[in-house]
Design a protein around this motif. Structure first.
Motif, PDB file in Angstrom:
ATOM      1  N   LEU A   4     -11.594 -32.695  -1.986  1.00  0.00           N
ATOM      2  CA  LEU A   4     -10.988 -32.323  -0.711  1.00  0.00           C
ATOM      3  C   LEU A   4     -11.834 -31.252  -0.053  1.00  0.00           C
ATOM      4  O   LEU A   4     -12.375 -30.367  -0.719  1.00  0.00           O
ATOM      5  N   SER A   5     -11.934 -31.333   1.272  1.00  0.00           N
ATOM      6  CA  SER A   5     -12.663 -30.347   2.061  1.00  0.00           C
ATOM      7  C   SER A   5     -11.835 -29.964   3.271  1.00  0.00           C
ATOM      8  O   SER A   5     -10.745 -30.497   3.485  1.00  0.00           O
ATOM      9  N   VAL A   6     -12.365 -29.057   4.077  1.00  0.00           N
ATOM     10  CA  VAL A   6     -11.641 -28.531   5.240  1.00  0.00           C
ATOM     11  C   VAL A   6     -12.490 -28.683   6.494  1.00  0.00           C
ATOM     12  O   VAL A   6     -13.688 -28.370   6.479  1.00  0.00           O
ATOM     13  N   LEU A   7     -11.873 -29.166   7.552  1.00  0.00           N
ATOM     14  CA  LEU A   7     -12.464 -29.143   8.891  1.00  0.00           C
ATOM     15  C   LEU A   7     -11.654 -28.158   9.723  1.00  0.00           C
ATOM     16  O   LEU A   7     -10.434 -28.308   9.856  1.00  0.00           O
ATOM     17  N   ASP A   8     -12.314 -27.141  10.256  1.00  0.00           N
ATOM     18  CA  ASP A   8     -11.614 -26.095  11.006  1.00  0.00           C
ATOM     19  C   ASP A   8     -12.125 -26.072  12.445  1.00  0.00           C
ATOM     20  O   ASP A   8     -13.317 -25.873  12.691  1.00  0.00           O
ATOM     21  N   LEU A   9     -11.207 -26.259  13.386  1.00  0.00           N
ATOM     22  CA  LEU A   9     -11.561 -26.223  14.802  1.00  0.00           C
ATOM     23  C   LEU A   9     -11.328 -24.846  15.416  1.00  0.00           C
ATOM     24  O   LEU A   9     -11.504 -24.667  16.616  1.00  0.00           O
ATOM     25  N   SER A  10     -10.935 -23.860  14.612  1.00  0.00           N
ATOM     26  CA  SER A  10     -10.599 -22.528  15.121  1.00  0.00           C
ATOM     27  C   SER A  10      -9.585 -22.636  16.259  1.00  0.00           C
ATOM     28  O   SER A  10      -9.818 -22.213  17.391  1.00  0.00           O
ATOM     29  N   GLY A  36     -10.573 -24.384  -4.626  1.00  0.00           N
ATOM     30  CA  GLY A  36     -11.364 -25.490  -5.140  1.00  0.00           C
ATOM     31  C   GLY A  36     -11.742 -26.552  -4.121  1.00  0.00           C
ATOM     32  O   GLY A  36     -12.216 -27.632  -4.501  1.00  0.00           O
ATOM     33  N   TYR A  37     -11.547 -26.279  -2.837  1.00  0.00           N
ATOM     34  CA  TYR A  37     -12.034 -27.213  -1.819  1.00  0.00           C
ATOM     35  C   TYR A  37     -13.569 -27.232  -1.855  1.00  0.00           C
ATOM     36  O   TYR A  37     -14.199 -26.209  -2.155  1.00  0.00           O
ATOM     37  N   ARG A  38     -14.158 -28.377  -1.530  1.00  0.00           N
ATOM     38  CA  ARG A  38     -15.611 -28.520  -1.675  1.00  0.00           C
ATOM     39  C   ARG A  38     -16.377 -27.995  -0.466  1.00  0.00           C
ATOM     40  O   ARG A  38     -17.349 -27.265  -0.626  1.00  0.00           O
ATOM     41  N   ARG A  39     -15.988 -28.400   0.739  1.00  0.00           N
ATOM     42  CA  ARG A  39     -16.734 -28.048   1.952  1.00  0.00           C
ATOM     43  C   ARG A  39     -15.821 -27.369   2.968  1.00  0.00           C
ATOM     44  O   ARG A  39     -14.603 -27.572   2.952  1.00  0.00           O
ATOM     45  N   TYR A  40     -16.448 -26.639   3.853  1.00  0.00           N
ATOM     46  CA  TYR A  40     -15.747 -26.040   4.985  1.00  0.00           C
ATOM     47  C   TYR A  40     -16.634 -26.252   6.201  1.00  0.00           C
ATOM     48  O   TYR A  40     -17.706 -25.658   6.316  1.00  0.00           O
ATOM     49  N   TRP A  41     -16.192 -27.134   7.102  1.00  0.00           N
ATOM     50  CA  TRP A  41     -17.005 -27.477   8.267  1.00  0.00           C
ATOM     51  C   TRP A  41     -16.371 -26.926   9.536  1.00  0.00           C
ATOM     52  O   TRP A  41     -15.142 -26.885   9.682  1.00  0.00           O
ATOM     53  N   LEU A 309     -12.217 -36.498   1.238  1.00  0.00           N
ATOM     54  CA  LEU A 309     -11.295 -36.296   2.342  1.00  0.00           C
ATOM     55  C   LEU A 309     -11.492 -34.897   2.907  1.00  0.00           C
ATOM     56  O   LEU A 309     -11.619 -33.928   2.161  1.00  0.00           O
ATOM     57  N   MET A 310     -11.505 -34.800   4.233  1.00  0.00           N
ATOM     58  CA  MET A 310     -11.665 -33.523   4.912  1.00  0.00           C
ATOM     59  C   MET A 310     -10.407 -33.280   5.739  1.00  0.00           C
ATOM     60  O   MET A 310     -10.063 -34.078   6.613  1.00  0.00           O
ATOM     61  N   ILE A 311      -9.720 -32.181   5.455  1.00  0.00           N
ATOM     62  CA  ILE A 311      -8.385 -31.941   6.003  1.00  0.00           C
ATOM     63  C   ILE A 311      -8.451 -30.962   7.165  1.00  0.00           C
ATOM     64  O   ILE A 311      -9.002 -29.862   7.047  1.00  0.00           O
ATOM     65  N   VAL A 312      -7.847 -31.356   8.293  1.00  0.00           N
ATOM     66  CA  VAL A 312      -7.681 -30.450   9.428  1.00  0.00           C
ATOM     67  C   VAL A 312      -6.183 -30.243   9.630  1.00  0.00           C
ATOM     68  O   VAL A 312      -5.423 -31.209   9.735  1.00  0.00           O
ATOM     69  N   GLY A 333      -4.682 -31.397  -7.684  1.00  0.00           N
ATOM     70  CA  GLY A 333      -5.273 -30.990  -8.957  1.00  0.00           C
ATOM     71  C   GLY A 333      -6.622 -30.354  -8.818  1.00  0.00           C
ATOM     72  O   GLY A 333      -7.467 -30.433  -9.736  1.00  0.00           O
ATOM     73  N   LEU A 334      -6.863 -29.666  -7.701  1.00  0.00           N
ATOM     74  CA  LEU A 334      -8.150 -29.015  -7.513  1.00  0.00           C
ATOM     75  C   LEU A 334      -8.308 -27.852  -8.499  1.00  0.00           C
ATOM     76  O   LEU A 334      -7.365 -27.100  -8.748  1.00  0.00           O
ATOM     77  N   GLN A 335      -9.514 -27.718  -9.013  1.00  0.00           N
ATOM     78  CA  GLN A 335      -9.800 -26.584  -9.897  1.00  0.00           C
ATOM     79  C   GLN A 335      -9.727 -25.299  -9.072  1.00  0.00           C
ATOM     80  O   GLN A 335     -10.348 -25.178  -8.037  1.00  0.00           O
ATOM     81  N   GLY A 336      -8.967 -24.355  -9.543  1.00  0.00           N
ATOM     82  CA  GLY A 336      -8.784 -23.109  -8.827  1.00  0.00           C
ATOM     83  C   GLY A 336      -7.410 -23.017  -8.203  1.00  0.00           C
ATOM     84  O   GLY A 336      -6.904 -21.928  -7.958  1.00  0.00           O
TER      85      GLY A 336
END
Length: 337
Positions: A4-10, A36-41, A309-312, A333-336
């Motif tokens: 899982l990752s994060v997409l942030d539009l501020s 434990g999310y992988r990316r932050y875009w 998956l990238m979550i906004v 179940g993300l590590q962390g």
């Protein structure tokens, strides 16, 4: 489970300011870094009152410096707004400062309205191909990384800082166009399901089926960006989603207003036509308690063959937004978490 990752539009909310939205982005990045999310875009938008960041490359540096585990990148840099050399140099700098933690996601749209797009661009696009010079700019960007051919006027120029490669490249889109280009050049691909006008399955599967290994990547990597809101119960998640649903309805009418407060959204006098439109758009906003949302997103990822998956999450309340990412991380179940 896939990452899982994060997409942030501020997002700018009605009871906040653009400056506060940028600080909220930094706080959220630090929060999900521990989960434990992988990316932050970060996305690029201009002259829109509902989003605060026009310069993802600046935010990338700030977030990478404030976190330890996340890969940080652009989701994306709108390439038609930028000289390819500037993109190459800025992302080489980021890669030099944070080696192995930077991603370069590229978009084809302007990220704004037509008149602002004209103000952003230093040169007019060629009259051929409908005025679209995205492929020309993309090719030039790749040349800055891989070297220009003999006889090219830019061959003698060295993009700074010398000796640093471009970060991993992803092409982003909401149709099958970027999927085809990404497959042809061997880049990663991100599909924006949260606002796309077509289902994700076609572009995602076409990208994987047509992928050609290259210097950019040996195998396909397809990211599905989805809008999602998680809360302790299905009912509470549906309640929190009221702000995002009203914001989407307004955006479809061309009203780019700050994210409405929950009270405003719950009290909004919807017409029958507006309620019908919201019902039609329910498949683009995934809402539920942790297990409900985990099951729904896992099934979606499997159906479109997503590698990630990238979550906004558009929630005006900062604490509720942080809780949404935490609850989903725990259910996934993300590590962390």
């Amino acid at each position: 489970m896939i990452p899982l990752s994060v997409l942030d539009l501020s997002f700018v909310s009605a009871d906040s300011t653009p400056a506060q939205a940028l600080h909220d982005t930094l706080a959220l990045a630090r929060h999900v870094d521990t989960l434990g999310y992988r990316r932050y875009w970060l996305a690029e938008h201009h002259a829109l009152p509902n989003v605060a960041s026009p310069a993802p490359e600046i935010m990338i540096g700030q977030i990478a410096a404030a976190t330890t585990r996340l890969r940080v990148g652009s989701g994306g840099i709108m390439l038609p707004n930028h000289a390819p050399l500037m993109v190459a140099e800025r992302f080489r700098m980021l890669e030099a400062l944070f080696p192995g933690r930077i991603d370069l996601g590229l978009g084809r749209a302007p990220g704004t309205d037509g008149i602002t797009a004209r103000a952003l661009r230093r040169r007019e696009a060629p009259s051929g191909n409908g005025g679209d010079d995205f492929l020309d700019r993309l090719q030039e960007l790749l040349f800055w990384d891989q070297g220009f051919p003999e006889g090219h006027p830019f061959r003698s120029i060295v993009a700074s800082p010398a000796g640093v490669p471009l970060p991993p490249l992803f092409l982003l889109g909401s149709s099958d166009y970027s999927a085809q280009v990404a497959a042809q050049i061997g880049a990663g691909f991100g599909f924006a399901q949260h606002f796309a006008g077509m289902p994700a399955e076609g572009p995602m599967r076409a990208y994987r089926q047509r992928f050609e290994p290259s210097r950019l990547g040996p195998k396909p990597h397809a990211i599905l960006a989805v809008a999602a809101i998680c809360a302790p119960t299905d009912a509470e998640a549906e309640r929190l989603a009221a702000s995002a649903r009203l914001s989407t309805l307004r955006r479809e009418r061309g009203e780019y207003r700050p994210l409405p407060s929950l009270a405003e959204a719950l009290d909004y006098p919807y017409t029958p036509a507006e309620r019908a439109r919201i019902e039609q758009g329910r498949d683009r906003l995934h809402v539920g308690a942790p297990e409900t949302l985990r099951a729904r997103l896992a099934a979606l990822a499997e159906s479109v063959q997503a590698d990630e998956l990238m979550i906004v999450t558009a929630v005006p309340d900062r604490a509720a937004r942080h809780d949404s990412y935490r609850l989903l991380a725990e259910a996934w179940g993300l590590q962390g978490a």
